[in-house]
Design an enzyme around this catalytic site. Structure first.
Site, PDB file in Angstrom:
ATOM      1  N   GLU A 181       0.806  -1.219   0.000  1.00 40.78           N
ATOM      2  CA  GLU A 181       0.000   0.000   0.000  1.00 40.78           C
ATOM      3  C   GLU A 181       0.846   1.280   0.000  1.00 40.78           C
ATOM      4  O   GLU A 181       0.695   2.129   0.869  1.00 40.78           O
ATOM      5  CB  GLU A 181      -0.948  -0.022   1.216  1.00 40.78           C
TER       6      GLU A 181
HETATM    7  C1  ACM Z   1      -1.904  -5.242   4.519  1.00 40.26           C
HETATM    8  O1  ACM Z   1      -2.944  -5.684   5.006  1.00 40.26           O
HETATM    9  N1  ACM Z   1      -1.833  -3.989   4.119  1.00 40.26           N
HETATM   10  C2  ACM Z   1      -0.733  -6.067   4.364  1.00 40.26           C
END
Ligand code: ACM
Length: 467
Positions: A268
């Protein structure tokens, strides 16, 4: 599949590789011996032999002896130890449980308790998610502001961040682990056959680091330790200054955590700042990279080279596949199983933790009747039925699936009690799927064995959700 009579008499979680029932019970609880036996194959394997006169555990390693003792402890939890011969070894070598201490900080005593409970059920890796947008939790001597500034946020969002938040609580939250405390936890875990896998997030989920050292970002800042949940646009800039910082931090991390693996996050990380940054664009040009995804891969490969030179192996979330996987990386597949499948096909090791089945921050029952959670719905039955080896893989590719993990993200878990409510008993389902032979797995049998394990959790003071 274990038969009902055996299950009633030997209510073990996880179910062992092989169990031969025997008549009678151990009559002398003092007659327990444990000894190393080099003839036993497997670093985590053990043999437990219980006859009326004695109980004997044999294993090649201390880890194996530890697991033999845990099995004996579970048998004894029924109030008597039935005679038996158990010849046991795990199906997977990586059996992980994760804890996010970035969104909420939890005290050392709770971390130890979490490890205690893991070890009873033969989980062997504690994935310690130590850095986040909302808090940096590990003392780094060379960069004191990481904990002076980065370990504290001024307040926290109230209610669900995406579903009608109710403002902010106005209460500072924070905390961190000193290096001495982290070492103490490593030792504590080791004595319980648990390895600690530290995670230092890069280049995203790093706002607490940027608030401490804004020069690591692509824009001037200033930044604040984040007070809400979700994904921040702010990421580390791929500058020489950032790499010097990360190498310094990782040097201190490696000195504390002796395990083979270091987790570098990688998930992310929005590319907005890199698209707008002359520094990032210059690296893309200099290195002949196609785009920002390849820049992230280059970033991770550079960190991997550093870790490998120091004798360690890199683990990252499945986003590290985007733009090309680092040569020796191990992938944690969380956005479903596609990342794990792709990585195994490229000959890389993978840990399976698809959020649909392995995220213990999801609701475990009707959201209307449960405390606020991030979303999703993952009842214990779904976790139990999860098969870590995807059917798409060939036998050769499947050897790269080294195990499975449950993840406990704590945005909506402000207290240890709440963590326990979400983690257990789902972590027991995880323990079985990661240890027991595939053909031994059976939901009815698991349910029948759960009660004595829950009684054991009661005795350990664990506030699990009652199924
Ligand atoms: C995650 O849940 N961003 C690894």
């Amino acid at each position: 599949m274990p038969n009902a009579a055996d299950v009633a008499r030997y209510p073990l979680i996880p179910w062992p590789r092989s169990l031969e029932p025997r008549a009678g019970e151990l009559t002398n609880a003092d007659a327990v011996t444990a000894r190393l036996d080099p003839s036993i194959e497997g670093d985590e394997a053990y043999v437990l032999d219980v006859t009326p006169g004695r109980a004997e555990i044999r294993a090649r390693t201390d880890r194996g002896l530890y697991y033999g003792r845990q099995t004996l402890r579970q048998l004894a939890a029924t109030g008597r130890v039935p005679c038996v011969r158990i010849d046991d070894a795990p199906r997977f070598r990586y059996r992980g449980l994760h804890l996010d201490v970035g969104r909420h900080f939890f005290p050392v005593e709770f971390i130890k308790k979490y490890i205690d409970v893991m070890s009873v059920f033969k989980l062997n890796t504690f994935h310690w998610h130590l850095t986040e947008d909302q808090g940096w939790r590990l003392e780094i001597r060379k960069y004191p502001k990481l904990t002076e500034v980065g370990a504290w946020r001024k307040e926290t969002i109230v209610g669900h961040a995406r579903k009608g938040p109710k403002g902010y609580d106005g209460t500072p939250h924070g905390g961190f682990y000193t290096q001495a405390e982290a070492r103490e936890i490593v030792e504590y875990a080791k004595a319980r056959a648990v390895t600690v896998l530290p995670e230092i997030e890069m280049p995203g989920h790093s706002l607490a680091a940027l608030a401490s050292y804004p020069e690591l970002a692509c824009t001037p800042g200033p930044f604040e330790v984040r007070t809400t949940w979700g994904i921040s646009e702010e990421v580390m800039c791929p500058s020489e200054q950032t790499f010097a910082f990360l190498e310094d931090v990782l040097r201190e991390v490696m000195a504390i955590f002796p395990g083979e693996y270091v987790h570098i996050g990688g998930d992310e990380a929005p590319k907005t700042r890199w698209r707008e940054s002359p520094v990032a664009q210059e690296v893309i040009k200099r290195e002949g990279l196609k785009d920002e995804d390849e820049l992230q891969s280059w970033f991770i490969r550079r960190i991997e080279r550093f870790l490998n030179l120091n004798g360690r192996r890199l683990v990252g979330w499945d986003e590290i596949l985007e733009g090309g996987l680092a040569p020796n990386a191990t992938v944690m597949s969380w956005r479903g199983t596609a990342g794990g499948i792709a990585a195994a096909r490229q000959g890389r090791d993978v840990v399976m933790c698809p959020q649909e089945d392995m995220y213990f921050d999801h609701y475990q029952a009707d959201p209307e009747k449960e405390p606020l959670a991030i979303g999703g719905l993952t009842p214990i039955e779904d976790t139990y039925r999860y098969e870590p080896v995807p059917a798409e893989l060939s036998a050769e590719e499947a050897t790269h699936v080294i195990g499975a993990q449950g993840c406990v993200w704590t945005e909506y878990m402000p207290t240890p009690q709440h963590v326990e409510y979400m983690a257990y008993p789902r972590a027991l389902a995880l323990a079985e799927l990661a240890w027991s032979p595939r053909e031994a797995r059976d939901l009815d049998s698991f349910r029948a064995r759960l009660a004595p394990s829950l009684a054991l959790l009661d005795r350990l003071g664990v506030g699990y959700r009652r199924p």
